[in-house]
Structures are given as structure tokens and as C-alpha cells.
Scaffold this motif. Structure first.
Motif, PDB file in Angstrom:
ATOM      1  N   LYS A   1       0.828  -1.216   0.000  1.00 45.63           N
ATOM      2  CA  LYS A   1       0.000   0.000   0.000  1.00 45.63           C
ATOM      3  C   LYS A   1       0.858   1.261   0.000  1.00 45.63           C
ATOM      4  N   LYS A   2       2.033   1.170   0.623  1.00 43.07           N
ATOM      5  CA  LYS A   2       2.916   2.333   0.652  1.00 43.07           C
ATOM      6  C   LYS A   2       3.345   2.721  -0.753  1.00 43.07           C
ATOM      7  N   ARG A   3       3.621   1.737  -1.590  1.00 43.46           N
ATOM      8  CA  ARG A   3       4.037   2.014  -2.969  1.00 43.46           C
ATOM      9  C   ARG A   3       2.905   2.664  -3.756  1.00 43.46           C
ATOM     10  N   VAL A   4       1.665   2.220  -3.525  1.00 42.64           N
ATOM     11  CA  VAL A   4       0.521   2.757  -4.255  1.00 42.64           C
ATOM     12  C   VAL A   4       0.286   4.226  -3.906  1.00 42.64           C
ATOM     13  N   PHE A   5       0.393   4.551  -2.617  1.00 47.01           N
ATOM     14  CA  PHE A   5       0.079   5.911  -2.171  1.00 47.01           C
ATOM     15  C   PHE A   5       1.302   6.821  -2.102  1.00 47.01           C
ATOM     16  N   GLN A   6       2.451   6.320  -2.514  1.00 49.41           N
ATOM     17  CA  GLN A   6       3.655   7.144  -2.513  1.00 49.41           C
ATOM     18  C   GLN A   6       3.501   8.340  -3.443  1.00 49.41           C
ATOM     19  N   VAL A   7       2.680   8.189  -4.485  1.00 49.45           N
ATOM     20  CA  VAL A   7       2.482   9.272  -5.439  1.00 49.45           C
ATOM     21  C   VAL A   7       1.887  10.508  -4.770  1.00 49.45           C
ATOM     22  N   ILE A   8       1.064  10.311  -3.730  1.00 52.91           N
ATOM     23  CA  ILE A   8       0.486  11.452  -3.011  1.00 52.91           C
ATOM     24  C   ILE A   8       1.575  12.227  -2.301  1.00 52.91           C
ATOM     25  N   GLN A   9       2.462  11.497  -1.619  1.00 49.84           N
ATOM     26  CA  GLN A   9       3.565  12.147  -0.921  1.00 49.84           C
ATOM     27  C   GLN A   9       4.478  12.876  -1.907  1.00 49.84           C
ATOM     28  N   ASP A  10       4.694  12.283  -3.069  1.00 49.23           N
ATOM     29  CA  ASP A  10       5.550  12.915  -4.082  1.00 49.23           C
ATOM     30  C   ASP A  10       4.932  14.208  -4.604  1.00 49.23           C
ATOM     31  N   ARG A  11       3.605  14.223  -4.765  1.00 52.21           N
ATOM     32  CA  ARG A  11       2.940  15.439  -5.238  1.00 52.21           C
ATOM     33  C   ARG A  11       3.071  16.562  -4.225  1.00 52.21           C
ATOM     34  N   VAL A  12       2.931  16.238  -2.939  1.00 55.94           N
ATOM     35  CA  VAL A  12       3.104  17.255  -1.893  1.00 55.94           C
ATOM     36  C   VAL A  12       4.534  17.768  -1.894  1.00 55.94           C
ATOM     37  N   TRP A  13       5.498  16.859  -2.057  1.00 62.76           N
ATOM     38  CA  TRP A  13       6.903  17.242  -2.051  1.00 62.76           C
ATOM     39  C   TRP A  13       7.228  18.198  -3.203  1.00 62.76           C
ATOM     40  N   LYS A  14       6.662  17.939  -4.385  1.00 60.28           N
ATOM     41  CA  LYS A  14       6.919  18.810  -5.528  1.00 60.28           C
ATOM     42  C   LYS A  14       6.420  20.224  -5.266  1.00 60.28           C
ATOM     43  N   LYS A  15       5.255  20.327  -4.622  1.00 60.08           N
ATOM     44  CA  LYS A  15       4.723  21.652  -4.302  1.00 60.08           C
ATOM     45  C   LYS A  15       5.619  22.374  -3.302  1.00 60.08           C
ATOM     46  N   LEU A  16       5.977  21.680  -2.229  1.00 56.40           N
ATOM     47  CA  LEU A  16       6.788  22.303  -1.197  1.00 56.40           C
ATOM     48  C   LEU A  16       8.178  22.642  -1.708  1.00 56.40           C
ATOM     49  N   LYS A  17       8.729  21.789  -2.540  1.00 54.92           N
ATOM     50  CA  LYS A  17      10.060  22.024  -3.095  1.00 54.92           C
ATOM     51  C   LYS A  17      10.081  23.279  -3.952  1.00 54.92           C
ATOM     52  N   GLY A  18       9.009  23.520  -4.696  1.00 51.44           N
ATOM     53  CA  GLY A  18       8.938  24.709  -5.531  1.00 51.44           C
ATOM     54  C   GLY A  18       8.804  25.993  -4.738  1.00 51.44           C
ATOM     55  N   TRP A  19       8.227  25.893  -3.528  1.00 51.56           N
ATOM     56  CA  TRP A  19       8.036  27.086  -2.697  1.00 51.56           C
ATOM     57  C   TRP A  19       9.244  27.409  -1.837  1.00 51.56           C
ATOM     58  N   LYS A  20      10.106  26.437  -1.584  1.00 51.10           N
ATOM     59  CA  LYS A  20      11.191  26.648  -0.622  1.00 51.10           C
ATOM     60  C   LYS A  20      12.165  27.735  -1.064  1.00 51.10           C
ATOM     61  N   GLY A  21      12.312  27.888  -2.373  1.00 52.43           N
ATOM     62  CA  GLY A  21      13.248  28.894  -2.853  1.00 52.43           C
ATOM     63  C   GLY A  21      12.698  30.306  -2.779  1.00 52.43           C
ATOM     64  N   GLN A  22      11.435  30.451  -2.495  1.00 52.94           N
ATOM     65  CA  GLN A  22      10.823  31.773  -2.460  1.00 52.94           C
ATOM     66  C   GLN A  22      10.939  32.377  -1.055  1.00 52.94           C
ATOM     67  N   CYS A  23      10.939  33.704  -1.029  1.00 51.38           N
ATOM     68  CA  CYS A  23      11.016  34.408   0.254  1.00 51.38           C
ATOM     69  C   CYS A  23       9.606  34.531   0.825  1.00 51.38           C
TER      70      CYS A  23
END
Length: 231
Positions: A41-63
Motif C-alpha cells: 500500500k505504501k508504494r501505491v500511495f507514494q504518489v500522493i507524498q511525491d505530489r506534496v513534495w513537488k509543491k513544497l520544493k517549488g516554494w522553498k526557494g521563495q522568500c
């Protein structure tokens, strides 16, 4: 439409003629959700965690101010898993991973650096009037959304979803009395496991009494009083 391997070919042909749907081996996703949940089940739902990470990663460089980070966590990061949480009990490891990313983002951590967390993350779950920030507890929110589906099954017995689940999983018992079996789909098991949430707050309204059974319980032995208990 996809069919179970246990379904006879004759029945498949009959359904095909009546429904006129295209038959496929299986659907990887339907409306953005996985249709089949395997053992990992972790492999199936890993995509959700990856989507959150992409959003947060894009914001981290901003002030961003801390208030801005709070708004983004509530409006975007916490909204991404909500759709899946209505149907599935998300694995605890995935929930902990998402909360860890949100926590790091909120305190302004960059890459591998560590910054001081001035308040315990659990305290930020509290409403603002109680000293928190009202940030969502993913585990509790997941339970609440699944309990909402359980409440629909309980209060809407004539709905299509209720009739399908009842005929397949608990034809001879009520929803609250039905036992969870290994043959149930992961979605159904997730909803059934949320029954305890509504059981804590529900009560029986007697009404006209037609659907209520009574059991007699003895009261005080000295005075011989007798009470009735609804079941």
C-alpha cells in the motif's frame, strides 16, 4: 469495465451484451485514484507524498513569511491528499512523511539544514483560539472523511453505494454489525474501520418504536425496581 478473474466467461459475455462497455484488463487509475490496491500500500500511495513534495520544493526557494507558509500548507499541501482520504485509509508511514515535509517547510528548513522548531507540531493542530494554528491532523482528518462515508451507508440505505456493499459484504446483517473479512476491497475495509468514529457519538432515537427492541434489566434489589434498555 474490468472483470474479476473468478467471473465465468458466460457471465462476462452477458454483461458485455447488456451494458455495452469496453472490457479492459484493468484500470491503473480512475478519477485520479488507484483501482486496485495490492499488498504494498505504501508504494501505491507514494504518489500522493511525491505530489506534496513537488509543491513544497517549488516554494522553498521563495522568500515567504511564516504566515505565508501557513497559508500554503493549509490551502494546497493539505488539500492534495483529501480526495484519496475519502476512499482509502492512507498508510501511517505516508501520513507521517507528508507531515514531516510540511513541518520542515513551515519552520523554513532548506535542503539538509535543521532549524529550531519553537513549538511542538502537535500543538499547531489546535484551533487558533486555543493557541494553535488550526493545521490539519492528517490521521484524524482521514478517519473523519471515512466516517462520513460510513454515515452515508448508515443513513442512506437505498443509495446505490449502500445497496451494492450490502449485497456483497453484509447481506444478512446491519452495517454496524457486519464483520470485516479479508475478501473485502481495501476501500470497503477502510470505511468499515471508521465505524468506531460514529459509534462514539451516535445514539438511538426511539421514534414510533417499531425498529427498537427492548431488553429488561433489573435495578435495585432492595426496592425491586426494573428498567428497560433499548437495543
Amino acid at each position: 469495465m474490468s472483470y474479476s478473474r473468478n467471473l465465468e466467461l458466460e457471465k462476462i459475455n452477458i454483461l458485455q451484451m447488456k451494458l455495452n462497455f469496453k472490457a479492459v484488463e484493468g484500470h491503473e487509475k480512475y478519477l485520479g485514484l488507484p483501482t486496485y490496491i495490492g499488498s504494498s500500500k505504501k508504494r501505491v500511495f507514494q504518489v500522493i507524498q511525491d505530489r506534496v513534495w513537488k509543491k513544497l520544493k517549488g516554494w522553498k526557494g521563495q522568500c515567504l513569511s511564516q504566515a505565508g507558509r501557513e497559508v500554503l500548507i493549509k490551502a494546497v499541501a493539505q488539500a492534495i491528499p483529501s480526495y484519496a482520504m475519502q476512499c482509502f485509509k492512507i498508510p501511517k508511514s505516508i501520513i507521517e512523511g507528508i507531515e514531516k515535509m510540511c513541518r520542515s517547510f513551515f519552520w523554513g528548513q532548506q535542503a539538509e539544514e535543521r532549524k529550531t522548531a519553537w513549538v511542538a507540531w502537535e500543538k499547531l493542530f489546535l484551533p487558533k483560539k486555543e493557541g494553535g494554528l488550526g493545521i490539519r491532523n492528517f490521521e484524524f482528518f482521514n478517519r473523519a472523511l471515512l466516517a462520513k462515508q460510513a454515515w452515508r451507508i448508515l443513513t442512506q440505505p437505498n443509495s446505490l453505494m449502500t445497496r451494492v456493499l450490502k449485497n456483497k459484504y453484509f447481506p444478512k446483517s446491519t452495517f454496524l454489525e457486519a464483520k470485516v473479512s479479508p475478501s473485502m476491497s481495501f476501500t470497503c475495509r477502510s470505511i468499515f474501520e471508521a465505524r468506531h468514529v460514529i459509534e462514539k457519538g451516535m445514539c438511538r432515537v426511539i421514534g414510533d418504536g417499531k425498529d427498537t427492541k427492548y431488553g429488561m434489566t433489573l435495578g435495585c434489589q432492595s426496592c425491586g425496581s426494573v428498567g428497560l434498555k433499548a437495543r
